[in-house]
Design a protein around this motif. Structure first.
Motif, mmCIF file in Angstrom:
data_model
loop_
_atom_site.group_PDB
_atom_site.id
_atom_site.type_symbol
_atom_site.label_atom_id
_atom_site.label_comp_id
_atom_site.label_asym_id
_atom_site.label_seq_id
_atom_site.Cartn_x
_atom_site.Cartn_y
_atom_site.Cartn_z
ATOM 1 N N UNK A 22 0.848 -1.188 0.000
ATOM 2 C CA UNK A 22 0.000 0.000 0.000
ATOM 3 C C UNK A 22 0.881 1.234 0.000
ATOM 4 N N UNK A 23 0.395 2.260 -0.655
ATOM 5 C CA UNK A 23 1.080 3.544 -0.647
ATOM 6 C C UNK A 23 0.744 4.299 0.628
ATOM 7 N N UNK A 24 1.461 5.375 0.857
ATOM 8 C CA UNK A 24 1.113 6.267 1.955
ATOM 9 C C UNK A 24 -0.326 6.712 1.726
ATOM 10 N N UNK A 25 -1.140 6.629 2.740
ATOM 11 C CA UNK A 25 -2.559 6.927 2.596
ATOM 12 C C UNK A 25 -3.395 5.669 2.443
ATOM 13 N N UNK A 60 -9.893 -1.378 -6.508
ATOM 14 C CA UNK A 60 -9.264 -1.698 -5.217
ATOM 15 C C UNK A 60 -9.117 -0.441 -4.369
ATOM 16 N N UNK A 61 -8.733 0.671 -4.993
ATOM 17 C CA UNK A 61 -8.605 1.933 -4.256
ATOM 18 C C UNK A 61 -9.964 2.373 -3.725
ATOM 19 N N UNK A 62 -10.986 2.309 -4.578
ATOM 20 C CA UNK A 62 -12.320 2.730 -4.156
ATOM 21 C C UNK A 62 -12.853 1.830 -3.054
ATOM 22 N N UNK A 63 -12.727 0.524 -3.226
ATOM 23 C CA UNK A 63 -13.215 -0.419 -2.211
ATOM 24 C C UNK A 63 -12.501 -0.183 -0.875
ATOM 25 N N UNK A 64 -11.190 0.071 -0.907
ATOM 26 C CA UNK A 64 -10.424 0.338 0.316
ATOM 27 C C UNK A 64 -10.964 1.569 1.040
ATOM 28 N N UNK A 65 -11.205 2.641 0.288
ATOM 29 C CA UNK A 65 -11.718 3.877 0.893
ATOM 30 C C UNK A 65 -13.133 3.687 1.438
ATOM 31 N N UNK A 95 0.332 -0.908 -10.506
ATOM 32 C CA UNK A 95 -0.700 0.112 -10.701
ATOM 33 C C UNK A 95 -1.269 0.521 -9.355
ATOM 34 N N UNK A 96 -1.647 1.785 -9.267
ATOM 35 C CA UNK A 96 -2.283 2.300 -8.057
ATOM 36 C C UNK A 96 -3.324 3.338 -8.456
ATOM 37 N N UNK A 97 -4.438 3.333 -7.735
ATOM 38 C CA UNK A 97 -5.506 4.287 -7.980
ATOM 39 C C UNK A 97 -5.498 5.402 -6.948
#
Length: 142
Positions: A22-25, A60-65, A95-97
């Motif tokens: 995971x990235x920062x955030x 994945x980014x949206x689901x995480x948030x 890739x990262x969203x």
């Protein structure tokens, strides 16, 4: 973070996409190794596999948030636009969203994919997603 925690769909798993960190955030970084399942022309990623990596990273980014905020709506794509910037070579891709807008019913996400240098993406995407709240009797997506 693992792909199980993210519940990556069967399509992502069939391409060999996994969550590798995971990235920062907290936004998950998805990775896919080069191989037969993603090869297009010899020694290059297929454009559809690249788009699949981008799309899955956005979801994945949206689901995480959403899960962090206590929400679990059904996600329905409104529009997904992919920009191919360079040929994906025969090596690992990432890739990262990043969520640019998260409303009650709609979300906008930008995604970038790269290989050796994050500053030189091979493709980017913009996703516009409709979020429909589930009724109490609906099961989680499978």
């Amino acid at each position: 973070m693992t792909d199980t925690a993210l519940e990556l769909p069967a399509y992502a798993r069939s391409l060999g996409i996994t969550a590798t960190g995971a990235e920062e955030g907290g936004m998950p970084v998805l990775t896919v190794d080069f191989g037969n399942m993603v090869e297009g022309r010899p020694q290059h990623f297929h454009g559809g596999a690249t788009a699949g990596l981008l799309e899955n990273a956005g979801y994945a980014a949206l689901r995480t948030a959403l899960l962090a905020g206590g929400r679990d709506p059904q996600l329905k794509p409104i529009n997904i636009t992919v920009q191919y910037l360079a040929a994906g070579k025969s090596q690992e891709s990432f890739a990262v969203g990043r969520i640019t807008r998260l409303g009650r019913r709609n979300a906008n996400i930008t995604v970038e994919a790269w290989q050796t240098d994050r500053a030189r993406p091979i493709a980017t995407a913009v996703l516009n997603i409709l979020m429909v709240e589930r009724s109490p009797d609906q099961n989680s997506p499978g």
